[in-house]
Design a protein around this motif. Structure first.
Motif, PDB file in Angstrom:
ATOM      1  N   SER A 143      24.006  -7.170 -16.520  1.00 13.48           N
ATOM      2  CA  SER A 143      23.556  -8.060 -15.446  1.00 13.48           C
ATOM      3  C   SER A 143      22.064  -7.848 -15.234  1.00 13.48           C
ATOM      4  O   SER A 143      21.528  -6.767 -15.484  1.00 13.48           O
ATOM      5  CB  SER A 143      24.329  -7.804 -14.155  1.00 13.48           C
ATOM      6  OG  SER A 143      24.215  -6.451 -13.755  1.00 13.48           O
ATOM      7  N   ILE A 144      21.400  -8.908 -14.757  1.00 13.72           N
ATOM      8  CA  ILE A 144      19.964  -8.890 -14.508  1.00 13.72           C
ATOM      9  C   ILE A 144      19.723  -9.019 -13.015  1.00 13.72           C
ATOM     10  O   ILE A 144      20.280  -9.915 -12.360  1.00 13.72           O
ATOM     11  CB  ILE A 144      19.256 -10.047 -15.242  1.00 13.72           C
ATOM     12  CG1 ILE A 144      19.647 -10.063 -16.726  1.00 13.72           C
ATOM     13  CG2 ILE A 144      17.750  -9.957 -15.063  1.00 13.72           C
ATOM     14  CD1 ILE A 144      19.241  -8.846 -17.478  1.00 13.72           C
ATOM     15  N   VAL A 145      18.915  -8.140 -12.462  1.00 15.70           N
ATOM     16  CA  VAL A 145      18.610  -8.153 -11.035  1.00 15.70           C
ATOM     17  C   VAL A 145      17.096  -8.144 -10.851  1.00 15.70           C
ATOM     18  O   VAL A 145      16.409  -7.274 -11.403  1.00 15.70           O
ATOM     19  CB  VAL A 145      19.238  -6.944 -10.308  1.00 15.70           C
ATOM     20  CG1 VAL A 145      18.882  -6.979  -8.826  1.00 15.70           C
ATOM     21  CG2 VAL A 145      20.751  -6.922 -10.503  1.00 15.70           C
ATOM     22  N   ALA A 146      16.573  -9.105 -10.084  1.00 20.35           N
ATOM     23  CA  ALA A 146      15.146  -9.101  -9.757  1.00 20.35           C
ATOM     24  C   ALA A 146      14.884  -7.999  -8.736  1.00 20.35           C
ATOM     25  O   ALA A 146      15.546  -7.918  -7.703  1.00 20.35           O
ATOM     26  CB  ALA A 146      14.727 -10.454  -9.202  1.00 20.35           C
ATOM     27  N   GLU A 147      13.935  -7.121  -9.035  1.00 26.44           N
ATOM     28  CA  GLU A 147      13.668  -5.974  -8.170  1.00 26.44           C
ATOM     29  C   GLU A 147      12.183  -5.883  -7.845  1.00 26.44           C
ATOM     30  O   GLU A 147      11.335  -6.210  -8.682  1.00 26.44           O
ATOM     31  CB  GLU A 147      14.132  -4.681  -8.845  1.00 26.44           C
ATOM     32  CG  GLU A 147      15.630  -4.644  -9.101  1.00 26.44           C
ATOM     33  CD  GLU A 147      16.078  -3.379  -9.804  1.00 26.44           C
ATOM     34  OE1 GLU A 147      17.290  -3.098  -9.808  1.00 26.44           O
ATOM     35  OE2 GLU A 147      15.212  -2.662 -10.349  1.00 26.44           O
ATOM     36  N   GLU A 148      11.888  -5.417  -6.656  1.00 29.66           N
ATOM     37  CA  GLU A 148      10.510  -5.218  -6.220  1.00 29.66           C
ATOM     38  C   GLU A 148      10.192  -3.725  -6.147  1.00 29.66           C
ATOM     39  O   GLU A 148      11.058  -2.909  -5.824  1.00 29.66           O
ATOM     40  CB  GLU A 148      10.273  -5.850  -4.855  1.00 29.66           C
ATOM     41  CG  GLU A 148      10.249  -7.365  -4.866  1.00 29.66           C
ATOM     42  CD  GLU A 148       9.812  -7.927  -3.520  1.00 29.66           C
ATOM     43  OE1 GLU A 148       8.611  -8.192  -3.347  1.00 29.66           O
ATOM     44  OE2 GLU A 148      10.688  -8.079  -2.652  1.00 29.66           O
ATOM     45  N   ILE A 149       8.944  -3.384  -6.424  1.00 27.45           N
ATOM     46  CA  ILE A 149       8.469  -2.007  -6.340  1.00 27.45           C
ATOM     47  C   ILE A 149       7.250  -1.987  -5.433  1.00 27.45           C
ATOM     48  O   ILE A 149       6.228  -2.612  -5.741  1.00 27.45           O
ATOM     49  CB  ILE A 149       8.089  -1.453  -7.718  1.00 27.45           C
ATOM     50  CG1 ILE A 149       9.304  -1.437  -8.641  1.00 27.45           C
ATOM     51  CG2 ILE A 149       7.503  -0.056  -7.600  1.00 27.45           C
ATOM     52  CD1 ILE A 149       8.990  -0.965 -10.040  1.00 27.45           C
ATOM     53  N   PRO A 150       7.329  -1.307  -4.291  1.00 27.29           N
ATOM     54  CA  PRO A 150       6.169  -1.234  -3.398  1.00 27.29           C
ATOM     55  C   PRO A 150       4.991  -0.557  -4.097  1.00 27.29           C
ATOM     56  O   PRO A 150       5.162   0.406  -4.844  1.00 27.29           O
ATOM     57  CB  PRO A 150       6.681  -0.394  -2.224  1.00 27.29           C
ATOM     58  CG  PRO A 150       8.166  -0.485  -2.287  1.00 27.29           C
ATOM     59  CD  PRO A 150       8.503  -0.600  -3.736  1.00 27.29           C
ATOM     60  N   VAL A 151       3.792  -1.073  -3.857  1.00 30.90           N
ATOM     61  CA  VAL A 151       2.574  -0.512  -4.416  1.00 30.90           C
ATOM     62  C   VAL A 151       1.682  -0.062  -3.269  1.00 30.90           C
ATOM     63  O   VAL A 151       1.291  -0.870  -2.420  1.00 30.90           O
ATOM     64  CB  VAL A 151       1.821  -1.536  -5.293  1.00 30.90           C
ATOM     65  CG1 VAL A 151       0.552  -0.908  -5.875  1.00 30.90           C
ATOM     66  CG2 VAL A 151       2.727  -2.046  -6.409  1.00 30.90           C
ATOM     67  N   GLU A 152       1.401   1.240  -3.226  1.00 36.43           N
ATOM     68  CA  GLU A 152       0.624   1.792  -2.127  1.00 36.43           C
ATOM     69  C   GLU A 152      -0.772   1.168  -2.089  1.00 36.43           C
ATOM     70  O   GLU A 152      -1.481   1.112  -3.091  1.00 36.43           O
ATOM     71  CB  GLU A 152       0.507   3.313  -2.285  1.00 36.43           C
ATOM     72  CG  GLU A 152      -0.179   4.000  -1.114  1.00 36.43           C
ATOM     73  CD  GLU A 152      -0.195   5.512  -1.251  1.00 36.43           C
ATOM     74  OE1 GLU A 152      -0.810   6.169  -0.402  1.00 36.43           O
ATOM     75  OE2 GLU A 152       0.410   6.019  -2.215  1.00 36.43           O
ATOM     76  N   GLY A 153      -1.142   0.686  -0.915  1.00 35.10           N
ATOM     77  CA  GLY A 153      -2.463   0.115  -0.724  1.00 35.10           C
ATOM     78  C   GLY A 153      -2.598  -1.331  -1.154  1.00 35.10           C
ATOM     79  O   GLY A 153      -3.685  -1.906  -1.044  1.00 35.10           O
ATOM     80  N   GLU A 154      -1.529  -1.929  -1.666  1.00 37.33           N
ATOM     81  CA  GLU A 154      -1.576  -3.318  -2.106  1.00 37.33           C
ATOM     82  C   GLU A 154      -0.769  -4.198  -1.164  1.00 37.33           C
ATOM     83  O   GLU A 154       0.256  -3.781  -0.619  1.00 37.33           O
ATOM     84  CB  GLU A 154      -1.020  -3.456  -3.528  1.00 37.33           C
ATOM     85  CG  GLU A 154      -1.822  -2.713  -4.590  1.00 37.33           C
ATOM     86  CD  GLU A 154      -3.183  -3.349  -4.831  1.00 37.33           C
ATOM     87  OE1 GLU A 154      -3.328  -4.558  -4.544  1.00 37.33           O
ATOM     88  OE2 GLU A 154      -4.091  -2.636  -5.291  1.00 37.33           O
ATOM     89  N   LEU A 155      -1.232  -5.439  -0.998  1.00 39.81           N
ATOM     90  CA  LEU A 155      -0.549  -6.372  -0.108  1.00 39.81           C
ATOM     91  C   LEU A 155       0.754  -6.868  -0.716  1.00 39.81           C
ATOM     92  O   LEU A 155       1.760  -7.045  -0.028  1.00 39.81           O
ATOM     93  CB  LEU A 155      -1.469  -7.560   0.199  1.00 39.81           C
ATOM     94  CG  LEU A 155      -0.926  -8.629   1.168  1.00 39.81           C
ATOM     95  CD1 LEU A 155      -0.624  -8.003   2.528  1.00 39.81           C
ATOM     96  CD2 LEU A 155      -1.920  -9.778   1.296  1.00 39.81           C
ATOM     97  N   PHE A 156       0.746  -7.068  -2.037  1.00 39.00           N
ATOM     98  CA  PHE A 156       1.926  -7.586  -2.716  1.00 39.00           C
ATOM     99  C   PHE A 156       2.559  -6.510  -3.589  1.00 39.00           C
ATOM    100  O   PHE A 156       1.865  -5.671  -4.173  1.00 39.00           O
ATOM    101  CB  PHE A 156       1.561  -8.805  -3.573  1.00 39.00           C
ATOM    102  CG  PHE A 156       0.977  -9.954  -2.790  1.00 39.00           C
ATOM    103  CD1 PHE A 156       1.788 -10.779  -2.040  1.00 39.00           C
ATOM    104  CD2 PHE A 156      -0.389 -10.175  -2.785  1.00 39.00           C
ATOM    105  CE1 PHE A 156       1.253 -11.825  -1.315  1.00 39.00           C
ATOM    106  CE2 PHE A 156      -0.940 -11.220  -2.061  1.00 39.00           C
ATOM    107  CZ  PHE A 156      -0.103 -12.048  -1.319  1.00 39.00           C
ATOM    108  N   ASN A 157       3.876  -6.546  -3.675  1.00 41.17           N
ATOM    109  CA  ASN A 157       4.617  -5.574  -4.472  1.00 41.17           C
ATOM    110  C   ASN A 157       4.642  -5.970  -5.942  1.00 41.17           C
ATOM    111  O   ASN A 157       4.527  -7.152  -6.291  1.00 41.17           O
ATOM    112  CB  ASN A 157       6.058  -5.458  -3.970  1.00 41.17           C
ATOM    113  CG  ASN A 157       6.138  -4.890  -2.570  1.00 41.17           C
ATOM    114  OD1 ASN A 157       5.249  -4.166  -2.137  1.00 41.17           O
ATOM    115  ND2 ASN A 157       7.202  -5.227  -1.866  1.00 41.17           N
ATOM    116  N   ASP A 158       4.802  -4.978  -6.816  1.00 40.00           N
ATOM    117  CA  ASP A 158       5.154  -5.265  -8.198  1.00 40.00           C
ATOM    118  C   ASP A 158       6.609  -5.704  -8.233  1.00 40.00           C
ATOM    119  O   ASP A 158       7.393  -5.408  -7.306  1.00 40.00           O
ATOM    120  CB  ASP A 158       4.978  -4.023  -9.073  1.00 40.00           C
ATOM    121  CG  ASP A 158       3.522  -3.753  -9.423  1.00 40.00           C
ATOM    122  OD1 ASP A 158       2.698  -4.670  -9.274  1.00 40.00           O
ATOM    123  OD2 ASP A 158       3.211  -2.612  -9.836  1.00 40.00           O
ATOM    124  N   SER A 159       6.980  -6.376  -9.283  1.00 42.74           N
ATOM    125  CA  SER A 159       8.376  -6.785  -9.424  1.00 42.74           C
ATOM    126  C   SER A 159       8.721  -6.859 -10.901  1.00 42.74           C
ATOM    127  O   SER A 159       7.850  -6.753 -11.775  1.00 42.74           O
ATOM    128  CB  SER A 159       8.630  -8.142  -8.746  1.00 42.74           C
ATOM    129  OG  SER A 159       7.914  -9.174  -9.407  1.00 42.74           O
TER     130      SER A 159
END
Length: 349
Positions: free
Chosen positions: A136-152
Motif C-alpha cells: 500500500s502507498i501512503v502520502a506522508e509528511e515530514i516536519p522540517v525544522e525552521g521551514e514553513l512547509f513540510n517535506d513529503s
C-alpha cells in the motif's frame, strides 16, 4: 582626553599579548569499510570497498575507493566465485550475472587488497525468502525544522506472512527507481535572453535515479511470529519531479541473519541520534569482517548473505493525497543527465 588615551593603550597592550596557539590534530587512521551483499536473487551482486578516516584535521578525501583488490566469495563446499571491479565505479566489485546464492548454504567474503592485506568474513547462512503478498502507498509528511512547509513523500508498506517455526529478521531496501520526467520545452528561454524560443521536443523522458531512504527499515518477528503483518519498507521523498506522472521502484524484502540484524540495528540507532548533549558519542560499529594479518584491526561494515523477495511498485500522482508543488523544467527533457525518450522494455509490466 586622558581617559581615551588610557583605554587605547590598554587595547594595544592586550592585542600585543595575544599569541596564536596552534593545535596539531593527529590525522585519523584509515579504516577499511566494506558494504557487500549477496542474495538468492539474480546477479550481479556487489561489494563496495573504501578507506575512511576517523576525525582529523583535514576532511578532504576522507572516503576513498579501494581499488585493484582481489575479491571472491567462497561457499561451504569450497566453491569460489570471483568479483570483478567495475571500470566505471572504482572500488565496487560485481559478481557474474548468473551467480546467485543458494538458500541454506553459508558463504564467506574474502578480500586481498593491492598492498597484500587479507580479510575474511564470518560465515553467513542464506535464509529462505519470505514473499511480499501485497503493498500500500501512503502520502506522508515530514516536519522540517525552521521551514514553513513540510517535506513529503510516499511511504511504502508491505504485507507478508511470517513463518512461525523460527525467529525471523527482515531488512528492506529499494533498487534504483525509474520515472516519467515531464518538462516544458515550450517555455524555453535562451540564456540571457528575454525572448522565448520554444523547442518542439521533448516533453516526456524516462529517468533512472538512486532514491535514498530517510532511514534503515528492518524488524524482527518478536511481536508477530507466525502472523500476517504489515510493515513500512520504504519512504520515497517527493522532490516535485518524481510523482508528476508515473514512478516505479522495486522493493527487496531480505531475510537476514540475527548477526546482520543486530549490526544494522546498531547502525540505525546511531543514525537516528537526535544530537542532544545527552546522546552517546558516535562509535565505530564492528561488523563481521576480520583482518587475517592483524586480528585487532578495526574493519567497518558487514557482509550480508540473504534470501530475497522482490515486489515491483508503480506510484501514480493520484495515489498520493498530497504532493509537493510540481517543479517545472523549462527545457527539452533530454537535457537532464541520464534522461532518455525511450521507455524501458518492461515499463508498466
Amino acid at each position: 582626553m586622558r581617559k581615551k588615551y588610557f583605554y587605547l593603550i590598554l587595547i594595544l597592550l592586550f592585542e600585543a599579548c595575544i599569541t596564536p596557539y596552534e593545535i596539531e590534530v593527529e590525522e585519523g587512521k584509515q579504516l577499511l569499510t566494506i558494504d557487500g551483499m549477496i542474495t538468492n536473487g539474480p546477479g550481479p551482486h556487489s561489494v563496495k570497498l573504501s578507506k575512511s578516516t576517523t576525525y582529523g584535521s583535514v576532511f578532504e578525501g576522507v572516503i576513498l575507493p579501494e581499488r585493484s583488490a582481489k575479491v571472491f566469495v567462497r561457499d561451504e563446499f569450497g566453491e569460489i566465485t570471483y568479483l570483478t571491479e567495475d571500470i566505471n565505479e572504482r572500488g565496487v566489485y560485481r559478481s557474474p550475472e548468473d551467480f546467485s546464492a543458494i538458500v541454506g548454504s553459508s558463504y564467506t567474503l574474502n578480500i586481498q587488497l593491492s598492498n597484500g592485506s587479507k580479510y575474511v568474513s564470518l560465515p553467513e547462512v542464506v535464509k529462505p525468502a519470505i514473499p511480499i503478498e501485497n503493498f500500500s502507498i501512503v502520502a506522508e509528511e515530514i516536519p522540517v525544522e525552521g521551514e514553513l512547509f513540510n517535506d513529503s513523500g510516499a511511504g511504502i508498506y508491505v504485507d507478508f506472512k511470517d513463518p512461525g517455526d523460527e525467529n525471523n529478521f527482515y531488512f528492506w531496501r529499494n533498487e534504483p527507481a525509474i520515472y516519467e520526467l515531464n518538462t516544458r520545452p515550450d517555455l524555453y528561454y535562451p540564456p540571457k535572453s528575454l525572448t522565448p524560443a520554444p523547442k518542439p521536443c521533448c516533453y516526456t523522458c524516462y529517468l533512472e535515479e538512486e532514491v535514498g531512504n530517510y532511514e534503515i527499515f528492518l524488524t524482527n518477528d518478536d511481536n508477530f511470529n507466525g502472523l500476517n503483518t504489515r510493515f513500512k519498507a520504504a519512504f520515497i521523498k517527493d522532490d516535485g519531479l518524481r510523482f508528476i506522472s508515473t514512478f516505479r521502484v522495486d522493493i527487496n524484502q531480505l531475510s537476514i541473519s540475527a548477526d546482520a540484524y543486530r549490526y544494522l540495528r546498531l547502525v540505525k540507532q546511531q543514525i537516528e541520534l537526535t544530537g542532544s548533549v545527552f546522546d552517546p558519542p558516535p562509535a565505530n560499529i564492528r561488523g563481521n569482517m576480520i583482518s587475517l594479518d592483524d586480528p585487532d584491526e578495526v574493519v567497518l561494515g558487514f557482509f550480508i548473505a540473504a534470501g530475497e523477495s522482490k515486489k515491483r511498485i508503480y506510484i501514480n500522482r493520484e495515489d498520493l493525497e498530497f504532493r509537493q508543488p510540481d517543479f517545472t523544467i523549462a527545457d527539452d527533457c533530454r537535457v537532464v543527465e541520464g534522461a532518455t525518450v525511450i521507455p524501458p522494455d518492461d515499463w508498466l509490466n
